[in-house]
Design a protein around this motif. Sequence first.
Motif, short mmCIF file in Angstrom:
data_model
loop_
_atom_site.label_atom_id
_atom_site.label_comp_id
_atom_site.label_asym_id
_atom_site.label_seq_id
_atom_site.Cartn_x
_atom_site.Cartn_y
_atom_site.Cartn_z
N ARG A 132 -7.14 3.91 2.31
CA ARG A 132 -7.18 2.63 1.61
C ARG A 132 -8.60 2.07 1.68
O ARG A 132 -9.14 1.85 2.77
CB ARG A 132 -6.21 1.63 2.25
CG ARG A 132 -4.74 1.95 2.07
CD ARG A 132 -4.32 1.96 0.63
NE ARG A 132 -2.88 1.96 0.49
CZ ARG A 132 -2.23 2.33 -0.60
NH1 ARG A 132 -2.92 2.77 -1.66
NH2 ARG A 132 -0.91 2.31 -0.65
N GLN A 158 -9.62 -3.01 -1.26
CA GLN A 158 -8.19 -3.11 -1.53
C GLN A 158 -7.46 -3.78 -0.38
O GLN A 158 -6.47 -4.50 -0.59
CB GLN A 158 -7.62 -1.72 -1.79
CG GLN A 158 -6.19 -1.71 -2.29
CD GLN A 158 -5.69 -0.32 -2.63
OE1 GLN A 158 -6.29 0.67 -2.24
NE2 GLN A 158 -4.60 -0.23 -3.36
N ARG A 213 -12.46 3.48 5.35
CA ARG A 213 -11.24 3.84 4.64
C ARG A 213 -10.10 3.75 5.65
O ARG A 213 -10.13 4.38 6.71
CB ARG A 213 -11.34 5.23 4.02
CG ARG A 213 -11.66 6.34 5.01
CD ARG A 213 -11.82 7.67 4.31
NE ARG A 213 -12.04 8.75 5.27
CZ ARG A 213 -11.09 9.45 5.85
NH1 ARG A 213 -9.83 9.18 5.57
NH2 ARG A 213 -11.36 10.41 6.71
N GLN A 251 -2.91 2.98 6.47
CA GLN A 251 -1.93 1.92 6.28
C GLN A 251 -0.64 2.28 7.01
O GLN A 251 -0.19 3.42 6.97
CB GLN A 251 -1.63 1.73 4.79
CG GLN A 251 -0.61 0.63 4.50
CD GLN A 251 -0.30 0.52 3.02
OE1 GLN A 251 -1.16 0.72 2.17
NE2 GLN A 251 0.95 0.21 2.70
N ARG A 309 -2.76 -8.01 6.20
CA ARG A 309 -2.78 -8.73 4.94
C ARG A 309 -1.92 -9.98 5.09
O ARG A 309 -0.72 -9.90 5.32
CB ARG A 309 -2.24 -7.86 3.81
CG ARG A 309 -3.22 -6.83 3.28
CD ARG A 309 -4.37 -7.47 2.52
NE ARG A 309 -3.93 -8.16 1.34
CZ ARG A 309 -3.99 -7.63 0.12
NH1 ARG A 309 -4.47 -6.40 -0.05
NH2 ARG A 309 -3.58 -8.30 -0.93
#
Length: 393
Positions: free
Chosen positions: A210, A214, A223, A226, A255
């Motif tokens: 990811r 993003q 990177r 997740q 998030r």
Amino acid sequence: MINQSFRQWGLYASLIIVGGAIGVASHAYWMQGQLSEALQSYEEFYGSEPITANSRSGSVNFIAQAVQEVGSAVVRIDATKDLYSQDMSSPLFKRFFDQDIPSFEPDVEQGTGSGFILSSDGRLITNAHVVEGSSMVKVTLKDGQVFDGKVIGIDELTDIAVIKIEANNLPTAKLGSAEALIPGEWAIAIGNPLGFDNTVTIGIISALDRPSAQVGIPDKRVRFIQTDAAINPGNSGGPLLNVRGEVIGLNTAIRTDAQGLGFAIPIETAQRIAEQLFLKGKADHPYLGIRMLTLNGEGKERVKEYFSDSMGDISDEQGVLVVGVVEDSPAAIADLREGDIIQKVGDRKVYTAIEVQEAVENSVIGQVLLVEVKRQDKMVMLKVRPTNFPLTY
């Protein structure tokens, strides 16, 4: 007629019950398969004999065993940050207050995070945001011992920091690998979320690679892995484990606009940055100075936004399109141009912008890095000398 309706209703109800039973059975079969795979990995690594130490039930499942393997190496980090600092002997204060200078108690902010021990002589790793700006760091081991911790280095681009405590014969975390991870594998998180020490949560690897933009932290150069293993404030800096109790990631991001999503830095990245921080107090990040676009399906659709029709037919093109070159950057000096399609970096064939970034990250600052590009149907080899990433960029 009524009897016929009841018979039909009974038939429908039977079908619903049978269908529901089939669905439940299918789900149970899938879960049994998942657990069987995990237990197979567990037995291959630990052996088939149950571990009975410190177990009330007489056996320990693969999750508990993984936690036992690394749990004692996970620490709590309490950081105190000064929010107010002022030199009381400055001319401004003397002029304003004359000689009657008041005393001020600095406002402080206290935060809690996690970390884990890399070496038996007291080298630890955590997130940069856990200790950034700290005037004092306290490190608490699982057995209750408390040490003063010295922040040796911080790398903002990867959100990694390292700490040294004066101790010996400490338990250490066993490092694994994130390179061969596959979505769907088990993932175990350990940390101190919301002040609850030594908390264990479990989930799966939800996705890989990811990009930081993003994830919602575009200023980072990582990177992310997740996971849906529960990660909350205080988990930052703690380890993400596989079923063998090996660290595969450093938990770092949540998030705020989503539930069940957490992110971790791959352990290879964390280890590489930590080694540099311990060695010289900073980490190097080779930099070319380009903006890139992967020429996949979505990328090819976006090409028109940058080049209108000047690129011609790119339906069969593969590689990474250069959509911008920073003025006076290493890329500009080497004559890398907008519209070039990067094919190779060093000796590595590249297909995505992430692969280009990884190849550049593994290069050496100041040394020639060969970059092969396709330019108007011709192959061009360029010699680029990466510089260190400008933090002000």
